[in-house]
Design a protein around this motif. Structure first.
Motif, PDB file in Angstrom:
ATOM      1  N   THR A  68       0.753  -1.270  -0.061  1.00 44.12           N
ATOM      2  CA  THR A  68      -0.026   0.006   0.010  1.00 44.12           C
ATOM      3  C   THR A  68       0.881   1.311  -0.078  1.00 44.12           C
ATOM      4  OG1 THR A  68      -1.693  -1.187   1.306  1.00 44.12           O
ATOM      5  CG2 THR A  68      -1.966   1.161   1.229  1.00 44.12           C
ATOM      6  N   THR A  69       2.113   1.192   0.641  1.00 42.63           N
ATOM      7  CA  THR A  69       3.130   2.443   0.665  1.00 42.63           C
ATOM      8  C   THR A  69       3.520   2.459  -0.600  1.00 42.63           C
ATOM      9  OG1 THR A  69       3.502   1.944   3.047  1.00 42.63           O
ATOM     10  CG2 THR A  69       5.151   3.205   1.535  1.00 42.63           C
ATOM     11  N   LYS A  70       3.764   1.333  -1.436  1.00 45.31           N
ATOM     12  CA  LYS A  70       4.242   1.670  -2.799  1.00 45.31           C
ATOM     13  C   LYS A  70       3.269   2.268  -3.628  1.00 45.31           C
ATOM     14  CE  LYS A  70       7.895  -2.095  -2.458  1.00 45.31           C
ATOM     15  NZ  LYS A  70       8.771  -1.380  -1.620  1.00 45.31           N
ATOM     16  N   LEU A  71       1.883   1.741  -3.417  1.00 44.28           N
ATOM     17  CA  LEU A  71       1.112   2.316  -4.339  1.00 44.28           C
ATOM     18  C   LEU A  71       0.653   3.784  -4.042  1.00 44.28           C
ATOM     19  CD1 LEU A  71      -1.208   1.726  -6.320  1.00 44.28           C
ATOM     20  CD2 LEU A  71      -2.781   1.094  -4.349  1.00 44.28           C
ATOM     21  N   MET A  72       0.686   4.131  -2.853  1.00 44.26           N
ATOM     22  CA  MET A  72       0.788   5.487  -2.324  1.00 44.26           C
ATOM     23  C   MET A  72       1.764   6.496  -3.139  1.00 44.26           C
ATOM     24  SD  MET A  72      -0.488   5.925   1.539  1.00 44.26           S
ATOM     25  CE  MET A  72      -0.469   7.773   1.444  1.00 44.26           C
ATOM     26  N   VAL A  73       3.085   6.073  -3.177  1.00 41.81           N
ATOM     27  CA  VAL A  73       4.138   6.744  -3.613  1.00 41.81           C
ATOM     28  C   VAL A  73       3.935   6.711  -5.472  1.00 41.81           C
ATOM     29  CG1 VAL A  73       6.473   6.415  -4.379  1.00 41.81           C
ATOM     30  CG2 VAL A  73       6.010   5.874  -2.161  1.00 41.81           C
ATOM     31  N   GLU A  74       3.235   5.822  -5.846  1.00 44.84           N
ATOM     32  CA  GLU A  74       3.152   5.825  -7.315  1.00 44.84           C
ATOM     33  C   GLU A  74       1.771   6.782  -7.639  1.00 44.84           C
ATOM     34  OE1 GLU A  74       1.237   2.716 -10.472  1.00 44.84           O
ATOM     35  OE2 GLU A  74       2.269   1.826  -8.830  1.00 44.84           O
ATOM     36  N   MET A  75       0.878   6.501  -6.759  1.00 43.73           N
ATOM     37  CA  MET A  75      -0.205   7.555  -7.102  1.00 43.73           C
ATOM     38  C   MET A  75      -0.167   8.943  -6.788  1.00 43.73           C
ATOM     39  SD  MET A  75      -2.976   5.712  -8.335  1.00 43.73           S
ATOM     40  CE  MET A  75      -1.465   5.374  -9.496  1.00 43.73           C
ATOM     41  N   ILE A  76       0.248   9.083  -5.459  1.00 45.33           N
ATOM     42  CA  ILE A  76       0.610  10.399  -5.075  1.00 45.33           C
ATOM     43  C   ILE A  76       1.656  11.426  -5.593  1.00 45.33           C
ATOM     44  CG2 ILE A  76       0.403  12.038  -2.874  1.00 45.33           C
ATOM     45  CD1 ILE A  76      -1.628   9.982  -1.675  1.00 45.33           C
TER      46      ILE A  76
END
Length: 118
Positions: free
Chosen positions: A23-31
């Motif tokens: 989820t952290t990696k997804l946040m980095v990608e999205m935000i």
């Protein structure tokens, strides 16, 4: 400073060990903010229902200083709901995400705020 908080009735033992890191990696990608500032907080085992049913559901909150807006929020919603469905079994129709684009002066960190000193 970006944070993703998920309240869910999914039990702790059903949350994959790597959920926080993925989820952290997804946040980095999205935000698009540095990983060192990302916060992912999952509160499992909640007594909750959605639409009168206690099937798996969730209520999520995303906060960031900037990088949020109509088009960004739509992309983030799609990505996070796909991720949560795939990993936790929560259907996209059983979860809300609330976005908060916070001002720098309202986010404290490292004995200061993110607002520049005057």
């Amino acid at each position: 400073m970006p944070s993703f908080t998920l309240y869910t009735n999914v039990s702790r033992d059903k949350i994959p060990d790597d959920f926080l890191t993925t989820t952290t990696k997804l946040m980095v990608e999205m935000i698009g903010k540095p990983e060192k500032y990302m916060v992912v907080h999952v509160i499992p085992d909640q007594v909750m229902s959605f639409g009168g049913s206690t099937e798996p559901c969730g209520n999520a909150f995303v906060m960031s200083i900037g990088k949020l807006g109509l088009q960004e929020n739509k992309k983030i919603t799609k990505a996070f709901m796909e991720h949560v469905k795939e990993t936790l079994g929560i259907e996209p129709t059983r979860m809300y995400i609330t976005f908060n684009d916070e001002e720098k002066m309202n986010v404290g960190y490292d004995m200061n705020t993110f607002a520049p000193d005057q």
